[in-house]
Scaffold this motif. Structure first.
Motif, PDB file in Angstrom:
ATOM      1  N   ALA A   1     -31.835 131.650 104.766  1.00 39.87           N
ATOM      2  CA  ALA A   1     -31.785 133.867 105.140  1.00 39.87           C
ATOM      3  C   ALA A   1     -30.105 133.194 104.362  1.00 39.87           C
ATOM      4  O   ALA A   1     -28.775 133.013 104.650  1.00 39.87           O
ATOM      5  N   ALA A   2     -29.948 134.141 104.068  1.00 34.61           N
ATOM      6  CA  ALA A   2     -28.750 134.625 102.950  1.00 34.61           C
ATOM      7  C   ALA A   2     -27.166 134.756 104.485  1.00 34.61           C
ATOM      8  O   ALA A   2     -27.730 135.733 104.737  1.00 34.61           O
ATOM      9  N   PRO A   3     -26.438 134.589 103.929  1.00 32.33           N
ATOM     10  CA  PRO A   3     -25.299 134.931 105.124  1.00 32.33           C
ATOM     11  C   PRO A   3     -24.403 136.239 104.657  1.00 32.33           C
ATOM     12  O   PRO A   3     -24.313 137.039 103.701  1.00 32.33           O
TER      13      PRO A   3
ATOM     14  N   LEU B   1     -24.948 124.921 100.170  1.00 31.10           N
ATOM     15  CA  LEU B   1     -25.417 123.488 100.030  1.00 31.10           C
ATOM     16  C   LEU B   1     -26.158 123.409 101.062  1.00 31.10           C
ATOM     17  O   LEU B   1     -27.520 122.579 100.625  1.00 31.10           O
ATOM     18  N   GLU B   2     -27.021 124.027 101.248  1.00 34.65           N
ATOM     19  CA  GLU B   2     -28.027 124.819 103.365  1.00 34.65           C
ATOM     20  C   GLU B   2     -29.291 124.375 101.762  1.00 34.65           C
ATOM     21  O   GLU B   2     -30.396 123.487 102.615  1.00 34.65           O
ATOM     22  N   ALA B   3     -29.454 125.009 100.971  1.00 37.75           N
ATOM     23  CA  ALA B   3     -30.210 124.982  99.689  1.00 37.75           C
ATOM     24  C   ALA B   3     -30.845 123.679  99.034  1.00 37.75           C
ATOM     25  O   ALA B   3     -31.792 123.502  98.811  1.00 37.75           O
ATOM     26  N   ALA B   4     -29.018 124.072  99.569  1.00 32.37           N
ATOM     27  CA  ALA B   4     -29.478 122.263  98.311  1.00 32.37           C
ATOM     28  C   ALA B   4     -30.124 121.266  98.435  1.00 32.37           C
ATOM     29  O   ALA B   4     -31.528 120.002  97.993  1.00 32.37           O
ATOM     30  N   ARG B   5     -29.995 121.338 100.597  1.00 32.26           N
ATOM     31  CA  ARG B   5     -30.638 120.098 100.870  1.00 32.26           C
ATOM     32  C   ARG B   5     -31.790 120.349 101.241  1.00 32.26           C
ATOM     33  O   ARG B   5     -32.810 119.340 101.313  1.00 32.26           O
ATOM     34  N   LYS B   6     -32.828 121.708 101.173  1.00 28.76           N
ATOM     35  CA  LYS B   6     -33.886 121.673 101.606  1.00 28.76           C
ATOM     36  C   LYS B   6     -34.790 121.516 100.410  1.00 28.76           C
ATOM     37  O   LYS B   6     -35.856 121.115 100.533  1.00 28.76           O
TER      38      LYS B   6
END
Length: 500
Positions: free
Chosen positions: A111-113, A124-129
């Motif tokens: 989800a976008a903030p 960063l969350e997208a990169a980890r996923k």
């Protein structure tokens, strides 16, 4: 509520002559008509449909007000539409934001903030996923840095190259490629190897800086109603249900002939039509051959099937759902550039794609008055074929799209109240576009900025406004800027005549 009233309409004009005639009431035409009316011109607007707004028009069903298209305004009140409404001195319609602007579901769930300052954590969350390595994250970081630091001169260079070229200079990770290129190209209705990198980067920069993705109070046609509000007070009229058959030159004026045989004249005509579809209205033998060839060579964008459905209770919390859904079980681990190209190839042939690309604004999450209490309206676009003879017939597409929604929305079948399906050719028919494109003049390399077909035509007094000529930006904002450019060109012409 600050929803503007529906402007008065009629089935025929009461006069034979006006200062300006605008053919089409889509956003480009509405902008031109409203601006010129505010400057004292008597404007006749002629719309072939019985509803105003083109793809921004609406209709009602079972207590819902439903947009013909699937829309959000990329920069909300911070973009050109907001600027115009303030120039008009209007308090509404209001632009409404949502605490969850966009959420991706399906193969990639994130989800976008709500706030722009939260974007680094989101990245960063997208990169980890995506499972990016440190070096891949560094490449992605360099790419994002370029998005915000490229000069206008450098962007003009990228105008003539593809987004695929731009992304591949920084990453070859399929997940990173997909996420960035999808976010940067979705609104252009073109895959990354077809959309202009300069245009995509420029627009992504605008969207992130504004961070004001919005819907509109009262539905999207509220914008059209607001813009056309000045037409009647300035001595103009709005005619609906009248198709234009011809535009004829008569000395210093142009005559516009409708299918019922009525003829209206004005020194200025603004066409809110695809330029290619304007040619048959003119005497082509009198037009410069090179201009006609240029108009015919313009390539459109892709388009999308429209599916509207009502839910008995809300199942979607975000303002807009986007999704890559694989009914065959593809996951992020299967994602590759070849899979993306195969998907587009399948769509071009008219086959249901896997994965399937979904873009679904939820209007009642912004304005609850657009539906009955406690119910939810979804107006979704599904990237589909332009052709009228798809390999998979419409009923197969409809069945598979509903299955895709059911796979990402638990309780979907139990809460589904009704559903409507409109195929790409039928969407094109409503818009009056023979090429069925969502954007008549697609934002391909070589078709943006200075390379774009201009709003001024070789026919004295004839101008374009809308997504077919001029302008810059995403969707409605592109057409808005085109309408503003047309008015500026008309005013410059009038000033020149007065000076002479």
């Amino acid at each position: 509520m600050t929803v503007p009233p529906l402007p008065p309409t009629c089935s025929k004009g009461s006069q034979s002559r006006y200062d300006v005639i605008v053919v089409g009431s889509g956003i480009g035409g509405a902008v031109a008509a409203g601006l010129l009316a505010r400057r004292g011109r008597s404007v006749l607007v002629i719309e072939k449909n019985h509803s105003l707004g083109g793809i921004l028009a609406s209709y009602t069903r079972d207590g819902f007000k439903i947009d013909v298209g699937s829309h959000l305004i990329s920069r909300g009140d911070k973009g050109p539409i907001g600027h115009l409404l303030r120039e008009f001195g209007l308090a509404g319609p209001r632009f409404i934001r949502h605490r969850i602007p966009v959420r991706s579901r399906g193969m990639f769930d994130i989800a976008a903030p709500e706030k722009r300052h939260q974007l680094p954590a989101y990245a960063l969350e997208a990169a980890r996923k995506l499972g990016l390595s440190a070096s891949e994250m560094a490449g992605l970081g360099r790419m994002l840095f370029q998005v915000f630091t490229l000069t206008e001169r450098e962007l003009r260079h990228w105008d003539r190259r593809t987004l695929d070229d731009f992304v591949r200079e920084h990453t070859d990770n399929p997940g990173a490629y997909f996420l960035f290129s999808f976010l940067a190209s979705i609104f252009f209705v073109l895959p990354p190897w077809q959309v202009s990198a300069g245009e995509a980067v420029r627009c992504l920069r605008w969207v992130i800086r504004a961070y004001s993705l919005s819907y509109v109070e009262g539905g999207m046609d509220s914008i059209i109603h607001a813009l056309l509000g000045p037409v009647a007070p300035s001595g103009g009229e709005i005619v609906t249900g009248a198709r234009v058959e011809a535009i004829v030159e008569h000395r210093d004026e142009l005559s516009v002939v409708t299918e019922d045989g009525r003829e209206y004249s004005a020194p200025v005509v603004v066409c809110n039509l695809a330029p290619r579809d304007t040619l048959p209205l003119l005497d082509e033998s009198a037009l410069p051959t090179d201009w006609v060839e240029r108009v015919r060579s313009v390539r459109g964008s892709g388009n999308a099937h429209q599916i509207k459905f009502a839910l008995r209770r809300p199942l979607i919390e975000e303002g807009c759902l986007i999704a890559g859904v694989s009914l065959s079980g593809h996951t992020l681990a299967d994602l590759s550039l070849d899979l993306m190209r195969d998907t587009v190839t399948a769509i071009d042939a008219g086959r249901v794609s896997d994965p399937m690309a979904i873009y679904a604004p939820v209007p009642t999450n912004y304005d609850a008055s657009l539906g009955p209490d406690g119910k939810q309206l979804v107006v979704a676009s599904i990237y589909g074929p332009l052709r009228s003879d798809p390999a998979d017939p419409p009923e197969v597409w409809r069945e598979r799209v509903l299955a895709a929604f059911a796979s990402i929305l638990p309780g979907f079948w139990q809460e589904l109240e009704w559903v409507e399906w409109t195929s790409v050719p039928d969407v094109g028919l409503w818009m009056g576009k023979s090429n069925n494109a969502a954007i008549s003049n697609g934002q391909w390399p070589g078709q943006v900025g200075a390379d774009r077909l201009p709003v001024v035509t070789p026919v004295p007094g004839l101008f374009f406004a809308g997504d077919g000529a001029g302008g810059r930006g995403i969707g409605t904002e592109l057409a808005t800027v085109s309408g503003m450019e047309a008015v500026a060109a008309i005013e410059a012409l009038s000033s020149g005549r007065r000076a002479a």
